[in-house]
Design an enzyme around this catalytic site. Structure first.
Site, PDB file in Angstrom:
ATOM      1  N   ILE A 151      -8.657   7.857  -0.803  1.00 44.97           N
ATOM      2  CA  ILE A 151      -8.728   6.490  -1.078  1.00 44.97           C
ATOM      3  C   ILE A 151      -9.347   6.025   0.303  1.00 44.97           C
ATOM      4  CG2 ILE A 151      -6.490   5.871  -0.263  1.00 44.97           C
ATOM      5  CD1 ILE A 151      -6.397   3.316  -1.929  1.00 44.97           C
ATOM      6  N   SER A 152     -10.271   4.922   0.283  1.00 47.96           N
ATOM      7  CA  SER A 152     -10.915   4.394   1.555  1.00 47.96           C
ATOM      8  C   SER A 152      -9.946   3.834   2.164  1.00 47.96           C
ATOM      9  CB  SER A 152     -11.993   3.531   1.078  1.00 47.96           C
ATOM     10  OG  SER A 152     -12.930   4.076   0.089  1.00 47.96           O
ATOM     11  N   GLN A 153     -10.342   3.657   3.608  1.00 48.81           N
ATOM     12  CA  GLN A 153      -9.544   2.658   4.444  1.00 48.81           C
ATOM     13  C   GLN A 153      -9.435   1.222   4.072  1.00 48.81           C
ATOM     14  OE1 GLN A 153     -13.270   2.710   7.023  1.00 48.81           O
ATOM     15  NE2 GLN A 153     -12.047   1.683   8.195  1.00 48.81           N
ATOM     16  N   ARG A 164       0.763  -1.287  -0.041  1.00 46.33           N
ATOM     17  CA  ARG A 164       0.013   0.044   0.016  1.00 46.33           C
ATOM     18  C   ARG A 164       0.850   1.260   0.016  1.00 46.33           C
ATOM     19  NH1 ARG A 164      -5.573   1.269   1.368  1.00 46.33           N
ATOM     20  NH2 ARG A 164      -5.812   3.171   2.764  1.00 46.33           N
TER      21      ARG A 164
END
Ligand code: SAH
Length: 209
Positions: free
Chosen positions: A48-50, A25
């Protein structure tokens, strides 16, 4: 991240967990806490989402036949992380991003990380990308008032799956659409908050006054 954020919350698909353990990531999002349990900025005012939400969306979108060689469309490339997860599982990914700078950066990051199975295009993803369709699954990673009609048309006729946050600008419900011929069945799942889907079949860009 995989154990505490994904497995502990019920993500149990081994293939998906392996992909999350493999894709770095930090190669896609900058900052001090790339593995944090929260959304992160990716540039151009987007987030960006978790990790859990990315995993959950991926789990919902899983084609019945599995990911290997599956033709997948993503709307909202952002950092390229979601696309990398799909590519890691063996999918063939077409991803559309409206911000040219984000698309360029995602392309570089994906290439550097070794994912050759992803094509990033600049454009309005609410119109889809008919040239590479039909798609086994479509993941819309930005929220809009309804599922854009062109996306439904580009979904595989037998068992195509689409997942998208549907709702207002402020909050949406993750929604699963399953296509069977001309039949389209929609299921509303949990509440989420995504950045807006801006485009012809989505929302208009908000101007600062
Ligand atoms: N999936 C991304 C996160 C996406 S954030 C990741 O893994 O990092 C949502 C993205 O959708 C933003 O980058 C935004 O610019 C983009 N977007 C919004 N409306 C769009 C549209 N109509 N077409 C393509 N991209 C769009």
């Amino acid at each position: 991240m995989v154990a505490e954020q994904l497995e502990a919350r019920g993500i149990d698909d081994p293939e998906l967990l392996r992909a999350f353990a493999t894709v770095e990531r930090h190669a896609f999002v900058d900052g001090d806490e790339p593995y944090g349990d929260h959304a992160l900025p990716v540039g151009s005012g987007q987030t960006i989402s978790q990790p859990y939400v990315v995993a959950r969306m991926t789990q919902i979108a899983r084609p019945t036949e599995g990911w290997t060689d599956a033709n997948i469309l993503e709307i909202g490339t952002g950092s390229g992380y979601q696309a990398a997860i799909l590519a890691e599982m063996g999918a063939k990914v077409t991803s559309i991003e409206r911000h040219e700078g984000l698309a360029a950066s995602a392309r570089t990051r994906l290439r550097y990380a070794g994912y050759a199975n992803v094509e990033v295009h600049v454009g309005d993803g609410t119109a889809g990308w008919a040239g590479a369709g039909p798609y086994r699954s479509i993941l819309v990673t930005a929220g809009g008032p309804s599922v854009p009609q062109p996306l439904l048309e580009q979904l595989h006729r037998s068992g195509g799956r689409l997942v998208m946050p549907v709702g207002s600008r402020e909050h949406q419900f993750l929604t699963l659409v399953e296509r069977d011929g001309d039949d389209v069945r929609s299921t509303e799942l949990e509440p989420v908050v995504f950045v807006p889907l801006i485009g012809q079949y989505g929302l208009v860009e908000e101007r600062e006054v």
